[in-house]
Write a protein that holds these residues in place. Structure first.
Motif, short mmCIF file in Angstrom:
data_model
loop_
_atom_site.label_atom_id
_atom_site.label_comp_id
_atom_site.label_asym_id
_atom_site.label_seq_id
_atom_site.Cartn_x
_atom_site.Cartn_y
_atom_site.Cartn_z
N GLN A 195 19.34 -7.59 -9.76
CA GLN A 195 19.83 -6.73 -10.96
C GLN A 195 21.23 -6.78 -11.01
OE1 GLN A 195 18.36 -2.76 -10.59
NE2 GLN A 195 19.00 -2.02 -12.51
N GLN A 196 21.90 -6.48 -9.82
CA GLN A 196 23.33 -6.47 -9.98
C GLN A 196 23.99 -7.71 -10.55
OE1 GLN A 196 24.82 -5.32 -6.15
NE2 GLN A 196 24.21 -3.14 -6.47
N GLU A 197 23.35 -8.67 -9.94
CA GLU A 197 24.14 -10.18 -10.54
C GLU A 197 23.78 -10.25 -12.03
OE1 GLU A 197 25.92 -13.80 -10.07
OE2 GLU A 197 25.78 -11.94 -8.57
N ILE A 198 22.68 -9.97 -12.51
CA ILE A 198 22.21 -10.14 -14.00
C ILE A 198 23.13 -9.30 -14.85
CG2 ILE A 198 20.40 -9.86 -15.62
CD1 ILE A 198 18.45 -10.77 -13.63
N SER A 199 23.40 -8.03 -14.41
CA SER A 199 24.18 -6.96 -15.12
C SER A 199 25.70 -7.63 -15.13
CB SER A 199 24.06 -5.69 -14.67
OG SER A 199 22.81 -5.01 -14.32
N SER A 203 27.49 -8.58 -18.47
CA SER A 203 28.53 -7.55 -18.89
C SER A 203 29.68 -8.16 -19.54
CB SER A 203 28.92 -6.39 -17.76
OG SER A 203 29.06 -7.18 -16.74
N GLY A 204 30.25 -9.23 -18.99
CA GLY A 204 31.41 -10.00 -19.40
C GLY A 204 31.08 -11.26 -20.04
N ASN A 205 32.21 -12.06 -19.87
CA ASN A 205 32.14 -13.41 -20.15
C ASN A 205 32.03 -14.39 -18.99
OD1 ASN A 205 32.66 -12.80 -23.06
ND2 ASN A 205 34.84 -12.71 -22.46
N ASP A 206 30.96 -14.18 -18.28
CA ASP A 206 30.79 -14.97 -17.12
C ASP A 206 29.43 -15.92 -17.29
OD1 ASP A 206 32.85 -13.48 -15.74
OD2 ASP A 206 31.30 -12.08 -15.03
N GLY A 207 29.12 -16.35 -18.54
CA GLY A 207 28.30 -17.28 -18.62
C GLY A 207 26.89 -16.82 -18.87
N GLY A 208 26.53 -15.78 -18.61
CA GLY A 208 25.14 -15.04 -19.33
C GLY A 208 23.98 -15.74 -18.73
#
Length: 446
Positions: A195-199, A203-208
């Motif tokens: 959950q933390q990794e998905i959030s 939340s930013g421009n990290d690839g989604g």
């Protein structure tokens, strides 16, 4: 899919296996419920900021979050594992313990009793250090002296209770109880970590979503690589001479000794981590004197100094543990007594030297692979993966998960095959850590 449902149906048809699986699940549920019970005298509202990171985060993962929640079972089964390791090493170095190991069931009971006594001693010491260093004074609602004394007894009783649950699973359930308890604690952290990794990725421009998919694929690849290391063996052929026993001819068959590439299992990582905990403990006891000490480099598991030192210790301990647990001389003697020999190798000393040479050749790449798996979480963090989720990319947690799952599946398959059902796989059989070991080897505590 049809094969899966057929296998599950066959498992449910075996009454003993069904009862063992249900009993195991019941014990594991009890353990997870107890993990949520906070120590008496502690204010849960003050524990918001006690989530552990770094080395303490690893301990928290093995305890299924009970360490950071200040649970009555915060220390988990780690003191019991430490005691088991000490007793196992004493069985190699101390003649009286060696004698008990050879006494069969009576000797095993004595060693088990000594392990329990040592567990109480280790837990009592760790409990004192835990309540003094990991619980903030403002979170304690009663007198400090009373709290420390009471918590020492409660934490010790909690560890003994978890140890008892593990023994019950081993006796009346399926799989190794201690290993399953650790595995459940590790898996319990996976949903939170995911959950933390998905959030973080959304939340930013990290690839989604693309990065999440790539990380899952990379995790599956690492798991497959770990299974190859755990299952890898070097088969040494053994020919048994023909003998006449009564009116029957026995022998004359060719078998093999499966020398594992990773004969030491997860033990080198546990030994290495025990040493890597020392700098963190010293800084905790002497925070003012060691403020700017070089020891702080070993409190960050993502630092290059930590990774290189950790990898070196794992390689060294792999050779050490393999040397003290795999006895080529004993293997050669047992082979000679049973009329067996390695084709092209003379029995006795030549056979012992040959086996020792084979073990040395496969232990070196095995230790390198083990070191790579151990430091993979550090690289995962460097690549932008959250530290909580990165722990599943390698290290002790992944090795324990793979080993325990293979071990449990092998036991389930043995029940199926005994009742003349198909195994869990279409081709071949599941081979785990509980397979018949080579002569002269011993099993690890976990």
């Amino acid at each position: 899919m049809k094969k899966l449902f057929t296998t599950l149906s066959n498992i449910w048809k075996i009454q003993e296996l069904k009862e063992r699986i249900l009993f195991t699940l019941m014990i594991l549920v009890i353990y997870r419920v107890v993990c949520q019970v906070v120590l008496p005298g502690v204010d849960p509202a003050q524990l918001v900021d006690t989530q552990k990171t770094g080395i303490l985060g690893l301990l928290d993962m093995f305890a299924g979050g009970a360490f950071s929640k200040v649970s009555i079972v915060a220390l988990g089964v780690m003191p019991y594992i430490s005691a088991s390791i000490v007793v196992q090493l004493l069985g190699i170095a101390v003649p009286s313990f060696q004698k008990m190991q050879k006494e069969g069931e009576s000797g095993r009971k004595k060693l088990t009793q000594y392990t329990r006594y040592l567990t109480v001693f280790i837990t009592a010491i760790q409990a004192i250090g835990y309540v003094k260093t990991q619980i903030k004074p403002e979170a304690i609602l009663i007198d400090l002296t009373t709290f420390y004394v009471m918590s020492g007894f409660v934490l010790t009783a909690g560890t003994l209770f978890v140890m008892w649950l593990g023994e019950k699973i081993t006796d009346k359930g399926i799989g190794n109880g201690t290993s399953l308890i650790i595995m459940v604690g590790i898996i319990a952290r996976l949903p939170i970590a995911l959950q933390q990794e998905i959030s973080s990725k959304f939340s930013g421009n990290d690839g989604g979503l693309i990065m999440i998919v790539l990380e899952i694929v990379a995790l599956l690849a690492v798991v497959m690589f770990t299974i190859l290391i755990v299952q890898g063996v070097r088969k040494v052929p053994v020919q048994y001479a023909k003998r006449i026993v009564g009116n029957r001819q026995v022998g004359g068959v060719r078998q093999y000794i499966p020398l594992k590439v990773n004969a030491a299992g997860v033990m080198p990582i546990i030994f290495a981590q025990a040493l890597m905990f020392i700098p963190n403990a010293l800084i905790g006891f002497f925070p003012e004197r060691l403020t700017d000490s070089w020891l702080h480099q070993y409190t960050d598991i993502t630092s290059l100094t930590y990774s290189l030192t950790f990898a070196f210790l794992i390689i060294a301990f792999t050779f050490f543990y393999t040397a003290i647990t795999v006895n080529p001389t004993q293997m050669a003697d047992d082979m000679k007594k049973n009329g067996g020999f390695i084709p092209g190798i003379k029995p006795g000393l030549a056979t012992s030297s040959f086996i020792d040479d084979v073990i040395s050749k496969i232990t070196f790449p095995g230790s390198l692979f083990l070191a790579i798996i151990a430091i993979l979480p550090s690289f995962a963090v460097k690549l932008g993966i959250q530290q909580e989720f990165a722990q599943f990319f390698g290290g002790t947690s992944l090795l324990i998960l793979v080993g325990v799952v293979l071990d449990t599946l092998q036991q389930i398959e043995s029940y199926l095959l005994m009742r003349h059902y198909d195994g869990l796989m279409k081709t071949g059989r599941v081979t785990g850590r509980t397979g018949i070991p080579a002569a002269g080897t011993t099993s690890s505590p976990i």
